[in-house]
Enzyme design. Structure first.
Site, PDB file in Angstrom:
ATOM      1  CB  VAL A   1      -0.956  -0.006   1.203  1.00  0.00           C
ATOM      2  CG1 VAL A   1      -1.765   1.284   1.250  1.00  0.00           C
ATOM      3  CG2 VAL A   1      -1.893  -1.215   1.131  1.00  0.00           C
ATOM      4  CE1 TYR A   2       5.577   5.449   2.776  1.00  0.00           C
ATOM      5  CE2 TYR A   2       7.110   4.244   1.381  1.00  0.00           C
ATOM      6  CZ  TYR A   2       6.797   5.359   2.126  1.00  0.00           C
ATOM      7  OH  TYR A   2       7.702   6.392   2.213  1.00  0.00           O
ATOM      8  CB  ALA A   3       4.949   0.294  -3.058  1.00  0.00           C
TER       9      ALA A   3
END
Length: 279
Positions: free
Chosen positions: A163-165
């Site tokens: 999700v961060y990516a």
């Protein structure tokens, strides 16, 4: 604005500590006309305001606003207050960010993990920039800068941070598209800098390991490089140099070959296994 931000109005998100505070210190040292700080931590924000005020001794106006940029509805209200109290910023540094890691995607929660990560990392910079960009464009004879702090994670897939990516990939795509739109529309006074650093030792990525050729970066080094690029209006900052190499190899190598050589061989795909950092 190629040398300093002297006389400019600067706004920084995530400014109560870490690199956000370092950017604010840099602006005060260069005698910006005003430095406006946004952060959700009211206690840390008050400490930072006091410290900056002691340094500036009235030469720079220090203003602060307690706002969680993940609350998208609060952005417009706070921006309206800034325009009324301080004026439209000449320099906007979208620094605020969060990370939820050390879990595979199916172990994350939509409400606790995915939604806030996308709101803070991807949507908030767009909302905030949309509030202030028209004022930057309208003042065509005044130099303006927008800095978007993304991540190398947005250029390269990595296990345990899906999700961060995704949030940082969205930020990169929007940021560089905005740069091109401003150039195409002949708004050359406003320049956009996209920043894609690897891990930085601020505590946010505590426990993460730097892969081969990409050691964990010191925040002072990153802030200095970003600041100089911002002043010069450079479009992209990749730190360290191996981030650019990884992007090139990703485009040249077949996917499975890249996985073996860079992902597994260089250790990129194992960097988050011991992650313990804060959000």
């Amino acid at each position: 604005m190629t040398r300093t931000v002297r006389g400019a109005r600067v706004l920084i998100t995530g400014a109560a500590g870490g690199m956000g505070r370092m950017y604010a210190e840099r602006a005060v040292a260069e005698r910006a006309a005003s430095v406006t700080l946004w952060d959700r931590d009211s206690t840390a924000l008050a400490r930072t305001v006091d410290a900056l005020g002691a340094v500036s001794q009235g030469r720079t106006r220090i203003s602060s606003y307690v706002v969680d940029v993940g609350d998208l509805g609060a952005i417009a209200k706070t921006a309206q207050k800034v325009r009324k109290d301080v004026g439209n910023p000449d320099v906007l540094i979208n620094n605020a960010g969060i990370v939820r890691g050390n879990r595979y995607f199916w172990a994350t929660d939509n409400g606790d993990d995915t939604r806030p990560t996308m709101q803070v990392n991807a949507l908030a910079p767009m909302y905030i920039t949309r509030e202030f960009l028209p004022g930057m464009i309208a003042n065509a004879y005044r130099e303006a800068r927008i800095v978007n702090i993304a991540s190398a994670a947005g250029t390269l897939a990595n296990p345990r941070m899906a999700v961060y990516a995704a949030s940082k990939a969205a930020l990169i795509g929007w940021s560089d598209s905005l740069r091109l739109e401003l150039e195409q529309a002949d708004h050359g006074n406003v320049k956009v800098t996209t920043v894609t650093p690897s891990y930085i030792s601020t505590g946010m990525f505590a426990g993460a390991r730097g892969p081969v050729l990409a050691p964990v970066l010191e925040p002072e080094y990153v802030v200095d490089r970003v600041w100089r690029a911002m002043l010069a209006g450079r479009p992209l900052v990749q730190l360290p140099w191996s981030v650019g190499l990884s992007r090139a190899l990703r485009g040249l190598l077949p996917t499975r070959a890249f996985d073996r050589i860079v992902g597994d061989g260089f250790g990129v795909y194992r960097t988050m296994e011991r992650f313990t950092g804060r959000g």
